[in-house]
Design a protein around this motif. Structure first.
Motif, PDB file in Angstrom:
ATOM      1  N   GLU A  83      54.005 130.354  57.435  1.00  0.00           N
ATOM      2  CA  GLU A  83      54.115 129.346  57.107  1.00  0.00           C
ATOM      3  C   GLU A  83      52.879 128.385  57.528  1.00  0.00           C
ATOM      4  OE1 GLU A  83      57.581 127.051  56.661  1.00  0.00           O
ATOM      5  OE2 GLU A  83      58.790 128.615  55.775  1.00  0.00           O
ATOM      6  N   THR A  84      52.065 127.824  56.761  1.00  0.00           N
ATOM      7  CA  THR A  84      50.959 127.102  57.222  1.00  0.00           C
ATOM      8  C   THR A  84      51.020 125.424  56.763  1.00  0.00           C
ATOM      9  OG1 THR A  84      49.620 127.958  55.332  1.00  0.00           O
ATOM     10  CG2 THR A  84      49.541 128.944  57.261  1.00  0.00           C
ATOM     11  N   THR A  85      50.010 124.463  57.572  1.00  0.00           N
ATOM     12  CA  THR A  85      50.076 123.379  57.147  1.00  0.00           C
ATOM     13  C   THR A  85      48.482 123.099  57.104  1.00  0.00           C
ATOM     14  OG1 THR A  85      50.031 122.536  59.315  1.00  0.00           O
ATOM     15  CG2 THR A  85      52.003 122.639  58.271  1.00  0.00           C
ATOM     16  N   LEU A  86      48.164 122.098  56.228  1.00  0.00           N
ATOM     17  CA  LEU A  86      46.785 121.425  56.286  1.00  0.00           C
ATOM     18  C   LEU A  86      46.626 120.143  56.616  1.00  0.00           C
ATOM     19  CD1 LEU A  86      45.847 122.883  52.487  1.00  0.00           C
ATOM     20  CD2 LEU A  86      45.014 123.759  54.741  1.00  0.00           C
ATOM     21  N   ASP A  87      45.532 119.925  57.617  1.00  0.00           N
ATOM     22  CA  ASP A  87      45.152 118.669  58.111  1.00  0.00           C
ATOM     23  C   ASP A  87      43.609 118.339  57.571  1.00  0.00           C
ATOM     24  OD1 ASP A  87      47.455 118.720  59.545  1.00  0.00           O
ATOM     25  OD2 ASP A  87      46.445 119.110  61.750  1.00  0.00           O
ATOM     26  N   SER A  88      43.888 117.456  56.583  1.00  0.00           N
ATOM     27  CA  SER A  88      42.505 117.153  55.786  1.00  0.00           C
ATOM     28  C   SER A  88      41.473 116.499  56.645  1.00  0.00           C
ATOM     29  CB  SER A  88      43.062 116.197  54.665  1.00  0.00           C
ATOM     30  OG  SER A  88      43.786 116.798  54.031  1.00  0.00           O
ATOM     31  N   LEU A  89      40.262 116.567  56.387  1.00  0.00           N
ATOM     32  CA  LEU A  89      39.006 116.017  57.129  1.00  0.00           C
ATOM     33  C   LEU A  89      38.521 115.254  56.048  1.00  0.00           C
ATOM     34  CD1 LEU A  89      37.739 119.053  58.923  1.00  0.00           C
ATOM     35  CD2 LEU A  89      39.066 117.335  60.001  1.00  0.00           C
ATOM     36  N   PRO A  90      37.986 113.863  56.456  1.00  0.00           N
ATOM     37  CA  PRO A  90      37.670 112.973  55.714  1.00  0.00           C
ATOM     38  C   PRO A  90      36.150 113.286  55.277  1.00  0.00           C
ATOM     39  CG  PRO A  90      37.200 112.112  57.863  1.00  0.00           C
ATOM     40  CD  PRO A  90      37.882 113.547  57.820  1.00  0.00           C
ATOM     41  N   TYR A  91      35.545 114.300  54.956  1.00  0.00           N
ATOM     42  CA  TYR A  91      34.337 114.650  54.443  1.00  0.00           C
ATOM     43  C   TYR A  91      34.276 115.013  52.999  1.00  0.00           C
ATOM     44  CZ  TYR A  91      33.779 114.596  59.278  1.00  0.00           C
ATOM     45  OH  TYR A  91      33.775 114.110  60.777  1.00  0.00           O
TER      46      TYR A  91
END
Length: 656
Positions: A583-591
């Motif tokens: 199981e994974t999670t995503l941490d969005s980047l502001p680009y």
């Protein structure tokens, strides 16, 4: 039980027996039981050779329809195995000529060997492109169905229990009813070997589509007749044009309310600046759709929707499934007026007169140059017009083409083998956790076990386990020719864009990657599954399902996923869970913008501190700048000229 000495004596007696006696004894034993597994297996008949010829004259068109060819230059048919030929024709010196069958005495050795040019002539490699929901996967299934490659055509339906499409084999594709990965399907049809490349229609997977189209020689552009040209169709058309492919247009779903045929042609000509040639013409649309007029043979194919749906063929049946639910009548047959509505008949005659005024000859040179598109009409869901299209496509399409390399242009009939990797796919067989490299043969002859050189790594590689691909299925492939798609087990030896070759050194142009628009860290939620996470990242991201980048900070080891659309992220997470149990999670980047620094790390060092951007490295270790918007890119170029040229795409390190 006999003693060892008696067994040795018996063996010596058998060896010393006269040849005639041994032959009689062996024949007696053969009638009781086979001496080996090979003796129990049926001999597989050889495929019919297809004579060469790109120009499709009326005689050859008729021959293609009949499943034969009009050529007479084919070598004599030989009813003997390769082993028999090698033993009898090549022979050992001093062998008696009396033991050679009469049928072999007059056959030169060259007549037994496969003719490379004829093998290339019999190949057709094509990709199907379309906007989502235009019916691309359904059309693919029907082409396989009419070609006898599958027993029953599956369709993309949102109902439980529907047969899954052959080309949509991933679990997520089955659940969502969309294509998320390109697929190769090879099958034989009327003396031709067809290599069909099914591409994802969704815009989020356009990079996978671009790589797949680079492996094709022809493109089939599928249009929903009710909607006309759609955004993704326009994008994919430009990809095909960049690759110089001949484009064949199929206007689908004519059994539903549709735009006027002339309006569809006008859209193609005005938006793509591409002249059209209607190979067939629809008779009505929607509920009034009654068939098509086929211009090359001046005949009408009348369609019966209910009969066509009610009749299903099974692979291997002798009945011609092209004629099920279809009546074929010459245009000048007096019965035609009574078989269709009077208004439709009058409109048909008017349309034919109009088409004849536009010109009755198809310029194949213009088609092959991508300057003219033949247009077909039909209904993939109802099996109508599909085989008519396929038969005509065989005559109009181009055989495998030559390519430009670092050592100059090579042609498909060149003796030395050349191929390139255009796709990687992990876990096609979940039981074995395999990783397959899709290789397009560009020139020469491929043989199982041959040794080739990877132009990028400069290392020799033995191709010992090649496969012919049919969706998720794989069968052993002993040889291949230009146009064929080969699956190679890839334990880390290959990367997308790699050139494989024999003979003099050469490399094909690398396959570029384009600027993504979404960026996020992929993080593992269970530290106890670190190894599974790392394996999943290495294998899945190595496919090119999404681009992967890494921070320059050694502390931040999590990969940065870079994608065109959100759906790519969802696919990676779903596959990490299904195929690796992580199981994974995503941490969005502001680009939202990526630019590669053409000058490399020297240019980054010369620029010093960079504002309004984050510097990361791609999978090849090349510097990439991430920006929030295009304005920040322009501002950096003005304020920091030391950074040099920035590019919105990148290529792997040169193989030269």
């Amino acid at each position: 039980m006999s003693s060892p000495s008696s067994a040795v004596a018996a063996a010596a007696a058998r060896v010393a027996a006269p040849p005639v006696a041994r032959a009689q004894r062996n024949a007696t034993h053969a009638t009781r039981r086979p001496s080996s597994l090979a003796a129990t297996l049926p001999r597989v008949p050889r495929p019919t050779r297809t004579p060469r010829g790109l120009r499709i004259l009326p005689a050859r068109l008729a021959a293609v329809d009949a499943g034969t060819d009009a050529g007479t230059d084919a070598p004599p048919t030989l009813d003997a195995t390769p082993e028999e030929v090698a033993e009898m024709v090549a022979g050992a010196s001093g062998a008696s000529n009396s033991n050679v069958p009469d049928k072999l005495k007059t056959i030169p050795k060259k007549a037994v060997e496969r003719d490379l040019s004829k093998e290339v002539d019999s190949r057709r490699t094509f990709a199907i492109i379309s906007h989502p929901d235009a019916g691309k996967t359904t059309l693919t299934e029907k082409l396989l169905y009419f070609g006898g490659a599958i027993n029953e055509a599956g369709a993309v339906r949102a109902r439980r229990g529907a047969r899954a499409a052959t080309s949509d084999w991933m679990e997520m594709e089955k659940q969502r009813g969309i294509s998320i990965s390109s697929t190769a399907l090879s099958f034989a049809y009327k003396g031709f070997t067809l290599n069909l490349l099914d591409t994802p229609g969704h815009a989020d997977f356009s990079e996978d589509t671009y790589r797949t189209v680079s492996a094709a020689d022809n493109a089939v552009m599928l249009i929903d007749s009710a909607k006309g040209l759609e955004p993704q169709t326009r994008k994919l058309f430009e990809v095909c044009r960049l690759n110089g492919l001949p484009i064949f247009t199929f206007c689908n779903k004519m059994d539903r309310p549709s735009l006027e045929p002339l309006e569809l042609l006008d859209q193609i000509e005005s938006e793509f600046e591409l002249p059209t040639y209607a190979v067939n013409w629809p008779i009505g649309s929607g509920d009034t759709f009654r068939g098509v007029y086929h211009r090359p043979r001046r005949e009408v194919h009348l369609f019966d929707k209910e009969e066509s749906k009610a009749t299903k063929a099974k692979k291997g049946q002798d009945e011609d499934i092209a004629t099920r639910g279809v009546d074929i009548i010459p245009i000048d047959d007096p019965r035609l007026a009574s078989l269709i509505d009077a208004d439709l008949y009058a409109q048909l005659l008017e349309d034919i007169e109009f088409l004849d005024e536009l010109g009755s000859e198809l310029d194949l040179d213009a088609v092959h140059a991508g300057e003219l598109t033949p247009v077909f009409f039909g209904s993939g869901a109802n099996n109508f017009g599909v085989q008519l299209f396929l038969d005509t496509f065989l005559g109009y399409s181009v055989r495998p083409r030559g390519r430009q390399t670092s050592a100059g242009r090579i042609e498909a009939v060149d003796e030395n083998f050349t191929g390139f990797v255009f796709k990687l796919q992990a876990n096609m067989d979940p039981r074995h956790r395999d990783k397959v490299a899709f290789v397009r043969v560009v020139s020469g002859r491929f043989e199982r076990g041959m040794k080739v050189t990877n132009a990028r790594t400069k290392k020799a590689v033995a191709l010992s386990r090649p496969s012919q691909l049919f969706g998720q299925e794989k069968t052993v492939m002993d040889e291949g020719f230009a146009g064929d798609i080969i699956g190679l087990n890839n334990p880390g030896s290959f990367a997308i864009g790699d050139t494989l070759y024999t003979g003099p050194r050469r490399a094909l142009p690398p396959i570029p990657t384009f600027s993504p628009e979404l960026f996020a860290y992929l993080r593992n939620t269970d530290t106890g599954k670190y190894k599974q996470f790392q394996k999943g990242v290495t294998e899945l991201l190595g496919e090119g399902a999404v681009q992967v980048m890494y921070s320059r900070d050694a502390v931040k080891q999590d990969p940065i996923l870079a994608a065109v659309g959100q759906l790519q992220f969802e696919v990676v997470q779903a596959r990490m869970l299904q195929e690796y149990g992580v199981e994974t999670t995503l941490d969005s980047l502001p680009y939202a913008v990526a630019r590669w620094v053409v000058g490399g790390w020297d240019a980054v060092e010369a620029a010093g501190r960079i504002f309004n951007a984050q510097c990361v490295k791609d999978i090849w270790g090349q510097p990439v700048l991430l920006f929030k918007n295009v304005w920040n890119v322009e501002q950096l170029i003005v304020d920091t000229p030391e950074i040099g040229q920035l590019s919105n795409f990148s290529t792997p390190p040169t193989a030269n």
